[in-house]
Design a protein around this motif. Structure first.
Motif, PDB file in Angstrom:
ATOM      1  N   ASP A 110       0.792  -1.428   0.067  1.00  0.00           N
ATOM      2  CA  ASP A 110      -0.066   0.139  -0.015  1.00  0.00           C
ATOM      3  C   ASP A 110       1.031   1.177   0.018  1.00  0.00           C
ATOM      4  OD1 ASP A 110      -2.362  -1.155   0.000  1.00  0.00           O
ATOM      5  OD2 ASP A 110      -2.204  -1.808   2.296  1.00  0.00           O
ATOM      6  N   LEU A 111       0.515   2.389  -0.333  1.00  0.00           N
ATOM      7  CA  LEU A 111       0.958   3.590  -0.704  1.00  0.00           C
ATOM      8  C   LEU A 111       1.145   4.153   0.942  1.00  0.00           C
ATOM      9  CD1 LEU A 111      -0.339   5.432  -3.619  1.00  0.00           C
ATOM     10  CD2 LEU A 111       1.855   4.283  -3.478  1.00  0.00           C
ATOM     11  N   THR A 112       2.517   4.601   1.137  1.00  0.00           N
ATOM     12  CA  THR A 112       2.766   5.544   2.526  1.00  0.00           C
ATOM     13  C   THR A 112       1.985   6.754   2.495  1.00  0.00           C
ATOM     14  OG1 THR A 112       4.646   6.293   1.853  1.00  0.00           O
ATOM     15  CG2 THR A 112       4.782   4.291   3.005  1.00  0.00           C
ATOM     16  N   ALA A 113       1.677   7.270   3.527  1.00  0.00           N
ATOM     17  CA  ALA A 113       1.389   8.790   3.406  1.00  0.00           C
ATOM     18  C   ALA A 113       2.182   9.735   2.546  1.00  0.00           C
ATOM     19  CB  ALA A 113       0.969   9.303   4.756  1.00  0.00           C
ATOM     20  N   ASP A 114       3.370   9.538   2.595  1.00  0.00           N
ATOM     21  CA  ASP A 114       4.518  10.285   2.062  1.00  0.00           C
ATOM     22  C   ASP A 114       4.188  10.184   0.551  1.00  0.00           C
ATOM     23  OD1 ASP A 114       5.274  11.801   4.309  1.00  0.00           O
ATOM     24  OD2 ASP A 114       6.980  10.273   4.475  1.00  0.00           O
ATOM     25  N   GLN A 115       4.090   8.878   0.051  1.00  0.00           N
ATOM     26  CA  GLN A 115       4.043   8.539  -1.200  1.00  0.00           C
ATOM     27  C   GLN A 115       2.851   9.271  -1.837  1.00  0.00           C
ATOM     28  OE1 GLN A 115       4.279   4.266  -0.720  1.00  0.00           O
ATOM     29  NE2 GLN A 115       6.534   4.215  -1.620  1.00  0.00           N
ATOM     30  N   GLU A 116       1.621   8.886  -1.030  1.00  0.00           N
ATOM     31  CA  GLU A 116       0.247   9.472  -1.744  1.00  0.00           C
ATOM     32  C   GLU A 116       0.464  11.063  -1.839  1.00  0.00           C
ATOM     33  OE1 GLU A 116      -2.654   8.595  -2.723  1.00  0.00           O
ATOM     34  OE2 GLU A 116      -2.881   6.605  -1.416  1.00  0.00           O
TER      35      GLU A 116
END
Length: 416
Positions: free
Chosen positions: A400-406
């Motif tokens: 799943d995407l991390t918050a930083d990646q999002e």
């Protein structure tokens, strides 16, 4: 019911049960719909290949409350034991293997007698009849689904001419359908049908694949995997270039006709193999069609060239002997070889396609009041849900995407 009919039903139930084992997503949706009942009071007319996998789809829709009438979408593809078992499950079935074309169309009319709210089509024959011969029913139809490339081509033309009278979801055009059903399903089942019909060794043979769409590339990949030399014919320069860069020998059909041992048409168009091509083929060449309709190989031209025809030299194989003694072998009368000479796509593949189908029906039921006539893509969330459910059933984990990646993906302010 006599003993023969009971035996047929029992055989169909076994076949359906076996298919259901490989269809966990559709089975899970059936359990969910049995609790939610989203199709209560809904009448569905379906024109689909009557196979074990289709039976699981019918069971899922029925579990959600639908009343169903089912006709076959091909005169030769019906599994009679499955048809009998479905009747025992309460699905009205108008289908039998090996019927005449008149009987085939009569069965579609019988399915439409249910006066449907929703239609499910596989090739657009049912929708065509609705718009030409059963127009009195159009007012009751609020939407439909189409699952084939051939059918979508016809529907988009109807929409362009303002002839289409209700919204239709292009189930064929989802990522999961094109990538898995069209590519892997068609590829494997087409090779299966050719080998069952002929018992030929494909290793070392030259297999000519007409068309390099998703279905065509699946056929080409499976043929190459079995050791064949693969020639691709195309009319689209981008697809032809793609085939060439994947290492396939790309030729015109006129040139390929002289080289091929096995020919597979999978274009959705007519007269792909014509008389001038047949006249150049080598002795023993095998002709198979994996497109929806029996128009891709010009069978009339083959009849005209033949000095004598030996029907049924093997199951689903007819031998056409030309005046010079060369023999050309036509499989499945030029109809869908994978569903006539084999069993169609593996159940694991149809699990995804039919799950998208049933979720599209649910979407249509929710949204039909606001939809205008036309061809609609399957909502993206349906495609993603089917893929996620299939991965979960297979025990496959994703990241799943991390918050930083999002944040990074959705921000233009972050530079290099």
């Amino acid at each position: 019911m006599d003993s023969a009919e009971r035996a047929l039903v029992a055989a169909g139930e076994l076949r359906i049960g076996w298919a259901a084992r490989a269809m966990p997503v559709l089975t899970a949706l059936g359990e969910r719909f049995a609790a939610e009942r989203p199709f209560d009071g809904l009448r569905i007319a379906a024109c689909l290949h009557v196979t074990a996998e289709t039976a699981v789809l019918m069971g899922t829709l029925k579990a959600g409350g639908a009343e169903i009438a089912l006709a076959a979408s091909n005169p030769l593809s019906t599994q009679d034991d499955v048809a009998e078992a479905l009747r025992e499950y309460g699905v009205v079935v108008h289908a039998r293997a090996g019927v005449t074309m008149d009987a085939y169309y009569h069965h579609i009319h019988q399915a439409l007698d249910i006066v449907p709210d929703i239609v499910l089509d596989d090739g657009c024959d049912l929708v065509n009849i609705l718009h030409t011969e059963r127009t009195e029913l159009l007012e009751t139809v609020s939407g439909g689904c189409e699952e084939t490339t051939t059918g979508i081509i016809r529907l988009r033309q109807m929409a362009a001419e303002k002839a289409l009278r209700f919204p239709v979801v292009a189930v064929n055009d989802t990522r999961t359908k094109r990538m898995f059903d069209n590519r892997y399903g068609t590829g494997q089942s087409t090779m299966d049908g050719i080998m069952r019909a002929t018992n030929t060794l494909l290793a070392g043979k030259t297999v000519v694949v007409a068309g390099f769409g998703y279905c065509g590339r699946g056929v080409a990949e499976r043929a190459r995997g079995l050791g064949a030399r693969v020639v691709v014919t195309e009319i689209d320069p981008v697809k032809a270039l793609d085939a060439s860069l994947q290492g396939y020998d790309v030729r015109s059909m006129a040139a390929a006709a002289r080289a091929g041992d096995v020919f597979v048409t999978v274009t959705g168009n007519r007269d792909v193999i014509r008389g001038e091509h047949l006249a150049e083929m080598k002795d023993g060449a095998i002709l198979a069609n994996a497109g929806h309709f029996d128009v891709e190989i010009d069978v009339r031209a083959l009849d005209d060239l033949a000095h004598v025809v030996h029907r049924g030299v093997r199951p689903n194989t007819d031998e056409y002997v030309l005046a010079d003694g060369r023999r050309l072998l036509l499989l499945a009368e030029g109809r869908l070889v994978n569903l006539t000479a084999a069993e169609g796509h593996p159940a694991a593949v149809m699990d995804m396609s039919f799950s998208a189908q049933v979720l599209s029906v649910a979407w249509l039921v929710r949204e039909r009041a606001r939809l205008e006539p036309g061809v609609y893509d399957v909502p993206g969330e349906v495609d993603v849900e089917v893929a996620r459910l299939k991965l979960a059933a297979a025990g496959i984990e994703m990241d799943d995407l991390t918050a930083d990646q999002e944040e990074y993906l959705h921000s233009w302010r972050l530079g290099s």
